[in-house]
Design a protein around this motif. Structure first.
Motif, PDB file in Angstrom:
ATOM      1  N   ARG A 142       0.823  -1.214   0.000  1.00  0.00           N
ATOM      2  CA  ARG A 142       0.000   0.000   0.000  1.00  0.00           C
ATOM      3  C   ARG A 142       0.854   1.261   0.000  1.00  0.00           C
ATOM      4  NH1 ARG A 142      -4.623  -1.972   4.397  1.00  0.00           N
ATOM      5  NH2 ARG A 142      -5.770  -3.328   2.939  1.00  0.00           N
ATOM      6  N   LEU A 143       2.001   1.219   0.639  1.00  0.00           N
ATOM      7  CA  LEU A 143       2.927   2.352   0.578  1.00  0.00           C
ATOM      8  C   LEU A 143       3.448   2.536  -0.844  1.00  0.00           C
ATOM      9  CD1 LEU A 143       4.961   1.698   3.842  1.00  0.00           C
ATOM     10  CD2 LEU A 143       3.555   3.717   3.410  1.00  0.00           C
ATOM     11  N   ILE A 144       3.835   1.438  -1.474  1.00  0.00           N
ATOM     12  CA  ILE A 144       4.355   1.499  -2.842  1.00  0.00           C
ATOM     13  C   ILE A 144       3.287   2.019  -3.797  1.00  0.00           C
ATOM     14  CG2 ILE A 144       5.152   0.081  -4.785  1.00  0.00           C
ATOM     15  CD1 ILE A 144       6.585  -1.684  -2.687  1.00  0.00           C
ATOM     16  N   LEU A 150       0.146  -7.209  -6.385  1.00  0.00           N
ATOM     17  CA  LEU A 150      -0.851  -8.235  -6.108  1.00  0.00           C
ATOM     18  C   LEU A 150      -0.704  -8.699  -4.662  1.00  0.00           C
ATOM     19  CD1 LEU A 150      -0.301 -10.283  -9.392  1.00  0.00           C
ATOM     20  CD2 LEU A 150      -2.040  -8.534  -8.980  1.00  0.00           C
ATOM     21  N   ASP A 151      -1.737  -8.455  -3.866  1.00  0.00           N
ATOM     22  CA  ASP A 151      -1.686  -8.769  -2.444  1.00  0.00           C
ATOM     23  C   ASP A 151      -2.351 -10.123  -2.188  1.00  0.00           C
ATOM     24  OD1 ASP A 151      -1.427  -8.743   0.262  1.00  0.00           O
ATOM     25  OD2 ASP A 151      -2.595  -6.926   0.607  1.00  0.00           O
ATOM     26  N   GLU A 152      -1.540 -11.164  -2.097  1.00  0.00           N
ATOM     27  CA  GLU A 152      -1.997 -12.531  -1.859  1.00  0.00           C
ATOM     28  C   GLU A 152      -3.200 -12.879  -2.740  1.00  0.00           C
ATOM     29  OE1 GLU A 152      -1.981 -14.100   2.034  1.00  0.00           O
ATOM     30  OE2 GLU A 152      -0.558 -12.636   2.818  1.00  0.00           O
ATOM     31  N   PRO A 153      -3.042 -12.794  -4.058  1.00  0.00           N
ATOM     32  CA  PRO A 153      -4.176 -12.997  -4.971  1.00  0.00           C
ATOM     33  C   PRO A 153      -4.695 -14.427  -5.013  1.00  0.00           C
ATOM     34  CG  PRO A 153      -2.140 -12.867  -6.209  1.00  0.00           C
ATOM     35  CD  PRO A 153      -1.799 -12.495  -4.787  1.00  0.00           C
ATOM     36  N   PRO A 161      -5.979  -5.710  -4.412  1.00  0.00           N
ATOM     37  CA  PRO A 161      -5.909  -5.887  -2.966  1.00  0.00           C
ATOM     38  C   PRO A 161      -6.265  -7.309  -2.564  1.00  0.00           C
ATOM     39  CG  PRO A 161      -7.900  -4.728  -3.549  1.00  0.00           C
ATOM     40  CD  PRO A 161      -7.117  -4.868  -4.815  1.00  0.00           C
ATOM     41  N   GLN A 162      -5.998  -7.628  -1.317  1.00  0.00           N
ATOM     42  CA  GLN A 162      -6.254  -8.981  -0.821  1.00  0.00           C
ATOM     43  C   GLN A 162      -7.738  -9.332  -0.941  1.00  0.00           C
ATOM     44  OE1 GLN A 162      -5.513 -10.002   3.471  1.00  0.00           O
ATOM     45  NE2 GLN A 162      -3.805 -11.123   2.572  1.00  0.00           N
TER      46      GLN A 162
END
Length: 248
Positions: free
Chosen positions: A52-54, A158-161, A87-88
């Motif tokens: 989210r920072l990136i 990709l957050d834990e897709p 997002p997750q």
């Protein structure tokens, strides 16, 4: 930031609860353009906060961050056009069809509405008039991935897709991402699944908001003298945590 790098951070810090919880702790890393990178670590390691920072969705408390040659804080609008983010918990509108979800996302991103190739690419062409709420878990993730890939972004976050989908769908998702990136887009994929981790070009192992180590899957195996990445990750942990894992 050098021309060959997509992401550079230096002493990046993000805290919550008035500074009582440190999610990202003086983290410094470099990711080259065109790499497919696995961000590995257990729940609470800081992976989501770092993504989210990136992506410019959170403001850092300290340190510096450069993404695609831009400052995510000062150049948020310009950077948004260069990033595809999943997002997750992807926010599908379950009462809209597959195509309507894509059209809504395209309008938000101000990109074209020709999705024929992407739908075919994700094997969703036959389901484009189906309500998103009626899709299987794997198909929902594919739809979320198509949205993240729309507009040919330079950076794909990709957050834990693959959480909650079957092993076959997990492999299909990774194959889709690598094919879409084509060595041009940079991919940062967070996961706690070590069978996924072995398929990435480069790995970043995180714990308690810090980087434990980086390297190719082969390099991390060699560094820890392990024969699998689960053991390698445990070998990178502080001794107190390694002991806890040995007791399980």
């Amino acid at each position: 930031m050098t021309a060959k790098n997509c992401i550079e951070t230096k002493d990046l810090v993000k805290t919550f609860a008035g500074g009582k919880t440190t999610a990202v702790d003086h983290l410094s890393l470099t990711i080259e353009k065109g790499q497919t990178v696995g961000l590995i670590g257990a729940d609470g390691a800081g992976k989501t906060t770092l993504l989210r920072l990136i992506g410019g969705l959170l403001l850092p408390d300290a340190g510096s961050l450069s993404v695609c040659g831009l400052d995510p804080v000062k150049d948020k609008a310009r950077l948004s056009a260069k990033i595809g983010y999943m997002p997750q918990k992807f926010g599908l509108y379950e009462d809209l069809t597959v195509r309507e979800n894509l059209e809504f996302y395209a309008d938000l991103k101000n990109i074209g509405r020709d999705f024929s190739a992407m739908l075919a690419f994700a094997n969703l062409s036959a389901f484009q008039e189906r309500l998103a709420g009626k899709l299987s878990g794997g198909m929902k993730q594919k739809l979320g991935l198509v949205c993240a890939l729309a507009g040919s972004p330079e950076l794909i976050l990709l957050d834990e897709p693959s959480v909650g989908v079957d092993p076959v769908s997990r492999r299909e998702l990774l194959k889709m991402v690598k094919s879409a990136a084509g060595g041009k887009a940079t991919v940062l994929w967070s996961t706690a699944y070590m069978d996924e981790a072995q398929r990435f070009d480069w790995l970043i192992a995180m714990d308690d908001g810090r980087i434990l180590d980086t390297g190719s899957p082969k390099e991390l195996l060699e560094k820890t003298g392990s024969d699998n990445l689960d053991a390698a990750f445990i070998g990178l942990l502080p001794e107190t945590k390694r002991a806890a894992h040995r007791e399980l």
